[in-house]
Scaffold this motif. Structure first.
Motif, PDB file in Angstrom:
ATOM      1  N   LEU A   1      51.201 -12.678   7.344  1.00 38.69           N
ATOM      2  CA  LEU A   1      51.139 -11.901   7.119  1.00 38.69           C
ATOM      3  C   LEU A   1      50.522 -11.438   5.692  1.00 38.69           C
ATOM      4  N   VAL A   2      51.112 -12.477   4.572  1.00 38.50           N
ATOM      5  CA  VAL A   2      49.828 -12.532   3.548  1.00 38.50           C
ATOM      6  C   VAL A   2      48.655 -13.049   3.856  1.00 38.50           C
ATOM      7  N   GLU A   3      48.513 -14.153   4.406  1.00 36.62           N
ATOM      8  CA  GLU A   3      47.214 -14.366   5.030  1.00 36.62           C
ATOM      9  C   GLU A   3      46.037 -13.029   5.418  1.00 36.62           C
ATOM     10  N   GLY A   4      46.827 -12.072   5.369  1.00 36.04           N
ATOM     11  CA  GLY A   4      46.357 -10.475   6.051  1.00 36.04           C
ATOM     12  C   GLY A   4      46.106 -10.632   7.229  1.00 36.04           C
ATOM     13  N   GLU A   5      47.347 -10.992   8.435  1.00 32.53           N
ATOM     14  CA  GLU A   5      47.239 -11.098   9.661  1.00 32.53           C
ATOM     15  C   GLU A   5      48.325  -9.876  10.090  1.00 32.53           C
ATOM     16  N   GLY A   6      47.878  -8.645  10.399  1.00 36.38           N
ATOM     17  CA  GLY A   6      48.552  -7.465  10.505  1.00 36.38           C
ATOM     18  C   GLY A   6      48.796  -6.600   9.328  1.00 36.38           C
TER      19      GLY A   6
ATOM     20  N   GLU B   1      48.904  -9.418  -4.286  1.00 34.41           N
ATOM     21  CA  GLU B   1      48.117  -9.786  -4.451  1.00 34.41           C
ATOM     22  C   GLU B   1      46.664  -8.995  -3.055  1.00 34.41           C
ATOM     23  N   ARG B   2      47.813  -9.777  -2.380  1.00 34.06           N
ATOM     24  CA  ARG B   2      46.805  -8.877  -1.424  1.00 34.06           C
ATOM     25  C   ARG B   2      46.343  -7.732  -0.942  1.00 34.06           C
ATOM     26  N   ILE B   3      47.836  -7.374  -1.194  1.00 36.14           N
ATOM     27  CA  ILE B   3      47.359  -6.013  -1.329  1.00 36.14           C
ATOM     28  C   ILE B   3      46.519  -4.925  -2.117  1.00 36.14           C
ATOM     29  N   LEU B   4      46.418  -5.603  -3.694  1.00 32.93           N
ATOM     30  CA  LEU B   4      45.881  -5.156  -4.579  1.00 32.93           C
ATOM     31  C   LEU B   4      44.854  -5.088  -4.211  1.00 32.93           C
ATOM     32  N   HIS B   5      44.209  -6.573  -3.917  1.00 31.83           N
ATOM     33  CA  HIS B   5      42.873  -7.246  -3.820  1.00 31.83           C
ATOM     34  C   HIS B   5      41.803  -6.184  -2.334  1.00 31.83           C
ATOM     35  N   ILE B   6      42.902  -5.523  -1.612  1.00 29.25           N
ATOM     36  CA  ILE B   6      42.386  -5.108   0.295  1.00 29.25           C
ATOM     37  C   ILE B   6      42.261  -3.311  -0.972  1.00 29.25           C
ATOM     38  N   ALA B   7      42.687  -2.803  -1.738  1.00 26.61           N
ATOM     39  CA  ALA B   7      42.789  -1.838  -2.383  1.00 26.61           C
ATOM     40  C   ALA B   7      42.218  -1.212  -2.880  1.00 26.61           C
ATOM     41  N   CYS B   8      41.678  -2.171  -3.927  1.00 19.88           N
ATOM     42  CA  CYS B   8      40.214  -1.976  -4.622  1.00 19.88           C
ATOM     43  C   CYS B   8      38.563  -2.439  -4.508  1.00 19.88           C
ATOM     44  N   ARG B   9      39.178  -3.177  -2.893  1.00 21.78           N
ATOM     45  CA  ARG B   9      37.937  -3.638  -2.246  1.00 21.78           C
ATOM     46  C   ARG B   9      37.479  -2.716  -1.686  1.00 21.78           C
ATOM     47  N   GLU B  10      38.585  -1.417  -1.030  1.00 21.93           N
ATOM     48  CA  GLU B  10      38.084   0.258  -0.005  1.00 21.93           C
ATOM     49  C   GLU B  10      37.967   1.214  -0.922  1.00 21.93           C
ATOM     50  N   ALA B  11      38.310   0.437  -1.948  1.00 18.92           N
ATOM     51  CA  ALA B  11      38.384   2.066  -3.165  1.00 18.92           C
ATOM     52  C   ALA B  11      37.055   2.122  -3.819  1.00 18.92           C
ATOM     53  N   LEU B  12      36.350   0.962  -3.784  1.00 13.65           N
ATOM     54  CA  LEU B  12      34.947   0.873  -3.988  1.00 13.65           C
ATOM     55  C   LEU B  12      33.629   1.791  -3.021  1.00 13.65           C
ATOM     56  N   THR B  13      34.762   1.727  -1.958  1.00 10.72           N
ATOM     57  CA  THR B  13      33.664   3.017  -1.106  1.00 10.72           C
ATOM     58  C   THR B  13      34.080   3.987  -0.824  1.00 10.72           C
ATOM     59  N   TRP B  14      34.843   4.945  -2.080  1.00 11.35           N
ATOM     60  CA  TRP B  14      35.322   5.934  -2.633  1.00 11.35           C
ATOM     61  C   TRP B  14      33.993   7.085  -3.362  1.00 11.35           C
ATOM     62  N   PRO B  15      33.861   7.486  -3.686  1.00 15.78           N
ATOM     63  CA  PRO B  15      33.133   8.939  -4.576  1.00 15.78           C
ATOM     64  C   PRO B  15      33.654   7.850  -6.340  1.00 15.78           C
ATOM     65  N   ALA B  16      33.117   7.957  -7.082  1.00 18.57           N
ATOM     66  CA  ALA B  16      32.995   7.346  -8.425  1.00 18.57           C
ATOM     67  C   ALA B  16      34.779   7.828  -8.898  1.00 18.57           C
ATOM     68  N   HIS B  17      34.817   9.080  -8.812  1.00 11.04           N
ATOM     69  CA  HIS B  17      36.035   9.808  -9.993  1.00 11.04           C
ATOM     70  C   HIS B  17      37.672   9.580  -8.820  1.00 11.04           C
ATOM     71  N   VAL B  18      37.110   8.712  -7.829  1.00 11.16           N
ATOM     72  CA  VAL B  18      38.820   8.490  -6.844  1.00 11.16           C
ATOM     73  C   VAL B  18      39.633   7.382  -7.672  1.00 11.16           C
ATOM     74  N   ASN B  19      40.379   7.313  -7.925  1.00 11.01           N
ATOM     75  CA  ASN B  19      41.190   6.062  -7.981  1.00 11.01           C
ATOM     76  C   ASN B  19      42.105   6.159  -7.104  1.00 11.01           C
ATOM     77  N   VAL B  20      42.207   4.495  -6.546  1.00 13.80           N
ATOM     78  CA  VAL B  20      43.177   4.284  -6.220  1.00 13.80           C
ATOM     79  C   VAL B  20      44.465   3.933  -7.164  1.00 13.80           C
ATOM     80  N   SER B  21      45.824   3.633  -6.360  1.00 15.11           N
ATOM     81  CA  SER B  21      47.183   3.338  -6.649  1.00 15.11           C
ATOM     82  C   SER B  21      48.616   2.661  -6.073  1.00 15.11           C
ATOM     83  N   VAL B  22      48.300   1.947  -6.630  1.00 15.33           N
ATOM     84  CA  VAL B  22      48.986   0.716  -5.804  1.00 15.33           C
ATOM     85  C   VAL B  22      50.673   0.257  -6.462  1.00 15.33           C
ATOM     86  N   ASN B  23      50.912   0.238  -5.420  1.00 13.59           N
ATOM     87  CA  ASN B  23      52.385  -0.075  -6.080  1.00 13.59           C
ATOM     88  C   ASN B  23      52.943  -1.348  -6.885  1.00 13.59           C
ATOM     89  N   VAL B  24      53.258  -1.471  -8.069  1.00 11.00           N
ATOM     90  CA  VAL B  24      53.984  -3.303  -7.660  1.00 11.00           C
ATOM     91  C   VAL B  24      55.500  -2.969  -7.933  1.00 11.00           C
TER      92      VAL B  24
END
Length: 266
Positions: A23-28, A81-104
């Protein structure tokens, strides 16, 4: 003495730990996004990223199961770190005024290099740090406060916003608000579910007063009915989140959410 049930539990845990490495490698690993609406503008302000594990044999495994397991095995750092990376990458496809919130996780904030990890993810994905909201619970600050305060300050220096989640459920919430300059506090859903109880309403209003003094945004969680939406809006809450406004979904569709919000508002 041999215990069949205990033996099964040990084997099951071992199998999950093995699968967790994959899962850490992204599988599933999937991220679902729940919208957070600005109540004055009636627009999506951000999406909260929620991790999901689609196990090939067991199906969807609840987050509280695999996140806890990741913390116990030390894999939470790689998974986070994997979750953070995916969330930030996908947030780039949203409008610029929309943020992404990630639990730590509290364990992630024990890592002195966590701000560096966030900086690298922002650089690799190209996401502006101002569009990343880092959500923590107050339990994060209950030990090693000075160390974690430094880390949170470094995250803010990257432009990230810091949110305190589940506010009002712990023992020292108010003291933490004075010790650290949070950008946002999220009122726990239990208070919203208790409305229109006068005590719950008074507590929410008190939180709003404190937030105003500290120039913090207030998000109410657990909005599940039109009546609750109207109440928290009339009380002056900044943002709202809950099933009435949108359930977590794999793909964030801001345009469709805006239409749904208009219909929900009535």
């Amino acid at each position: 003495m041999f215990d069949t049930d205990l033996s099964y539990e040990i084997l099951e845990r071992a199998e999950l730990v093995s699968a967790l490495h994959r899962l850490v490698e992204g599988e599933g690993l999937l991220l679902h996004y729940q919208p957070i609406y600005g109540l004055s503008a009636r627009k999506v302000q951000s999406y909260e990223a929620l991790a999901r594990w689609n196990h090939p044999e067991r199906g969807m495994i609840p987050p509280d199961v695999f996140i806890r397991l990741a913390e116990e095995t030390g894999l939470i750092h790689q998974l986070g770190e994997r979750i953070l990376h995916i969330a930030c990458r996908e947030a780039l496809t949203w409008p610029a005024h929309v943020n992404v919130s990630v639990n730590v996780s509290p364990l992630q904030l024990k890592n002195r290099k966590f701000p560096e990890i966030v900086r690298n993810v922002l650089q690799e994905t190209g996401l502006d740090g101002a569009r990343l909201e880092v959500e923590i619970t107050e339990s994060v600050l209950m030990d090693e406060y000075e160390h974690k305060n430094v880390i949170l300050s470094e995250l803010k220096a990257l432009g990230c916003k810091i949110s305190m989640d589940d506010f009002g459920t712990g023992y020292s919430s108010l003291s933490y608000l004075w010790k650290f300059s949070f950008d946002k506090i999220k009122i726990d859903r239990s208070f919203v579910q208790a409305l229109p109880d006068p005590t719950a309403k008074e507590i929410i209003q008190a939180i709003l007063g404190i937030a105003s003094i500290r120039a913090m945004t207030v998000t109410v969680e657990g909005v599940e009915t039109a009546a609750q939406l109207q109440m928290v809006s009339s009380m002056g809450c900044s943002e709202a989140q809950g099933y009435y406004l949108g359930r977590p979904q794999q793909y964030a569709n801001t345009d469709r959410r805006e239409v749904e919000m208009a219909l929900a508002w009535g």
